[in-house]
Design a protein around this motif. Structure first.
Motif, PDB file in Angstrom:
ATOM      1  N   GLU A 110       0.839  -1.220   0.000  1.00 30.77           N
ATOM      2  CA  GLU A 110       0.000   0.000   0.000  1.00 30.77           C
ATOM      3  C   GLU A 110       0.866   1.261   0.000  1.00 30.77           C
ATOM      4  OE1 GLU A 110      -3.570   0.572   2.655  1.00 30.77           O
ATOM      5  OE2 GLU A 110      -2.889  -1.412   3.297  1.00 30.77           O
ATOM      6  N   ARG A 134       2.305   1.877  -3.411  1.00 33.76           N
ATOM      7  CA  ARG A 134       1.279   2.431  -4.321  1.00 33.76           C
ATOM      8  C   ARG A 134       0.994   3.897  -3.984  1.00 33.76           C
ATOM      9  NH1 ARG A 134      -1.625  -2.695  -4.213  1.00 33.76           N
ATOM     10  NH2 ARG A 134      -2.761  -1.975  -2.381  1.00 33.76           N
ATOM     11  N   ASP A 147      -7.580  -2.370  -1.298  1.00 34.93           N
ATOM     12  CA  ASP A 147      -6.239  -1.879  -0.917  1.00 34.93           C
ATOM     13  C   ASP A 147      -5.581  -2.788   0.103  1.00 34.93           C
ATOM     14  OD1 ASP A 147      -5.818   0.270  -2.480  1.00 34.93           O
ATOM     15  OD2 ASP A 147      -6.687   1.731  -1.080  1.00 34.93           O
TER      16      ASP A 147
END
Ligand code: 8YV
Length: 333
Positions: free
Chosen positions: A142, A145, A293
Motif C-alpha cells: 500500500e 502504491r 487496498d
C-alpha cells in the motif's frame, strides 16, 4: 487444442538388447516446465511433450504404449484420464510438492509411483509467507502504491499493525509450517497451529478446531495441502472468527479458501486484510479481489527463487532417474 508430441528425440525407442547404447526411458512432459528443468529432462530421457493433459489422446497409440514416466508441475499433476491413457506408466514425477492435482487413487490402483520434491522448497515457501505477513500488516505494498500515485504530498498512509507480540495461527504444521513457525518466533510472534491431528513433537499450542484457532490468533497463515480434505475449509465462519482485526495469508492452495466468502468478508470489513499467493482457478484471479487496498495478490511465487526452482528441477529428474535405475538393472538413463 494443445499440440501433440513436441518430441525431443534423443534416443530411438526400441529394443534395449540390440548391443547398441542403452535406450532412454520414454517420458511424457505435460505442460510447461522451466527451461533448465526441461533441458535436464531431455538429457536423461526420451521426452514427448504435450501442452495439456487433454492432448494425450492425440499421441499415437504406439507412443502412448512406450511412455513409462510423466513429468509435470504440481498445479498440472496427472489426472485419472491421463493415467488411463498411458498403459505402461510406472512413475509420475511432480515438479513441486503438492499432489492435489494427481489422481492418487488411479495411480495406486495401477501401482504407479508418485514422486514430488519436498524439502528443497520448504525454506523459500516459509520465507515468502513471512514476506507476505509483514507486507500485509505493515502496509508495504500500500505504501509503495501511495508514493507512486503522488499521494504523499497531500496526505499520509494510515498506521499499520505491529507484528511483534501478536499471535500467528498456522494451518498445516508440516515442513513448510514448521519452517514458518521458526521464523515467526524470531519475529516475536506467538505460534499456535491447527492440523488434522496433534503432533506431540510440536511444542506450539495445538487447536483441534480451526474456528477456535481463528478466534485465538491475529494472523492465520495457510500452509496445508490442497485437495478434497481441505477444500473450502476457510469459509465465512472461520473468517468471522478471525475477525475485523485479523489477517489471512494463503501460500497453500486457493481451494482451501472459499473465495466468495473471502470477498464478502473483505467487503463487509469482517477481516483486516489478506495476502494471497494461490487461487482456486489459477491464473485467473477473481476480479473482485483486485479492488481492495488491504489485499496483496501474488502470482503463485512462494517457491520461485532462482535457487529453489533449479533444485526442484534437479529433484524431479533425480526421482525419475532413481526409479528407472532401479527398474532397469544395468541401464543408466
Ligand atoms: C511450486 C507449489 O512452485 O510445490 C508446489 O506444490 O505449489 C509451488 O511451490 C509449483 O508447483 C511449481 O510449478
Amino acid at each position: 487444442m494443445a499440440r501433440a508430441d513436441e518430441s525431443a528425440r534423443l534416443g530411438a525407442p526400441g529394443g534395449a538388447d540390440s548391443g547398441a547404447l542403452p535406450v532412454k526411458p520414454e517420458v511424457l512432459q505435460v505442460g510447461s516446465l522451466p527451461d533448465d528443468a526441461a533441458a535436464l529432462l531431455r538429457d536423461g530421457f526420451h521426452v514427448h511433450a504435450i501442452a495439456a493433459a487433454e492432448a494425450v489422446l492425440t499421441l499415437a497409440p504406439a507412443v502412448r504404449e512406450r511412455i513409462r514416466g510423466v513429468a509435470a508441475r504440481s498445479m498440472v499433476g496427472a489426472s485419472g484420464s491421463l493415467i488411463d491413457a498411458l498403459p505402461k506408466l510406472e512413475i509420475v514425477s511432480i515438479f513441486g510438492v503438492g499432489l492435489d492435482a494427481v489422481d492418487l487413487d488411479a495411480a495406486r490402483r495401477r501401482g504407479i509411483r508418485v514422486a514430488n520434491t519436498p524439502d528443497v522448497l520448504t525454506e523459500d515457501n516459509a520465507e515468502f509467507a513471512i514476506a507476505l505477513l509483514l507486507a500485509l500488516a505493515r502496509r508495504v505494498v500500500e505504501g509503495d502504491r501511495f508514493v507512486r500515485a503522488g499521494r504523499w504530498t497531500s496526505g499520509s498512509l494510515p498506521n499499520s499493525t505491529r507484528v511483534r507480540g501478536r499471535r500467528l495461527g498456522i494451518v498445516g504444521m508440516g515442513r513448510i509450517g514448521s519452517a514458518l513457525a521458526r521464523r515467526a518466533v524470531a519475529l516475536g510472534l506467538e505460534v499456535h497451529w491447527h492440523g488434522p491431528r496433534p503432533k506431540p513433537e510440536i511444542g506450539y499450542p495445538y487447536h483441534a478446531d480451526l474456528a477456535q484457532l481463528a478466534r485465538t490468533v491475529d494472523f492465520l497463515v495457510l500452509t496445508c495441502p490442497g485437495g478434497p480434505a481441505t477444500a473450502g475449509m476457510v469459509d465465512a465462519r472461520i473468517l468471522a472468527e478471525l475477525g475485523p482485526e485479523g489477517f489471512l495469508v494463503n501460500v497453500a492452495r486457493g481451494t482451501v479458501v472459499d473465495e466468495t466468502a473471502l470477498i464478502a468478508a473483505l467487503e463487509g470489513k469482517r477481516i483486516a486484510g489478506a495476502a494471497l499467493d494461490v487461487y482456486a482457478d489459477e491464473p485467473r484471479v477473481p476480479q473482485a479481489l483486485l479492488g481492495f487496498d488491504n489485499v496483496i495478490l501474488e502470482p503463485h511465487i512462494a517457491s520461485a527463487t532462482v535457487e529453489t526452482r533449479r533444485d526442484i528441477g534437479l529433484a524431479m529428474v533425480a526421482n525419475l532417474r532413481t526409479h528407472f535405475d532401479a527398474a532397469t538393472p544395468g541401464v543408466r538413463p
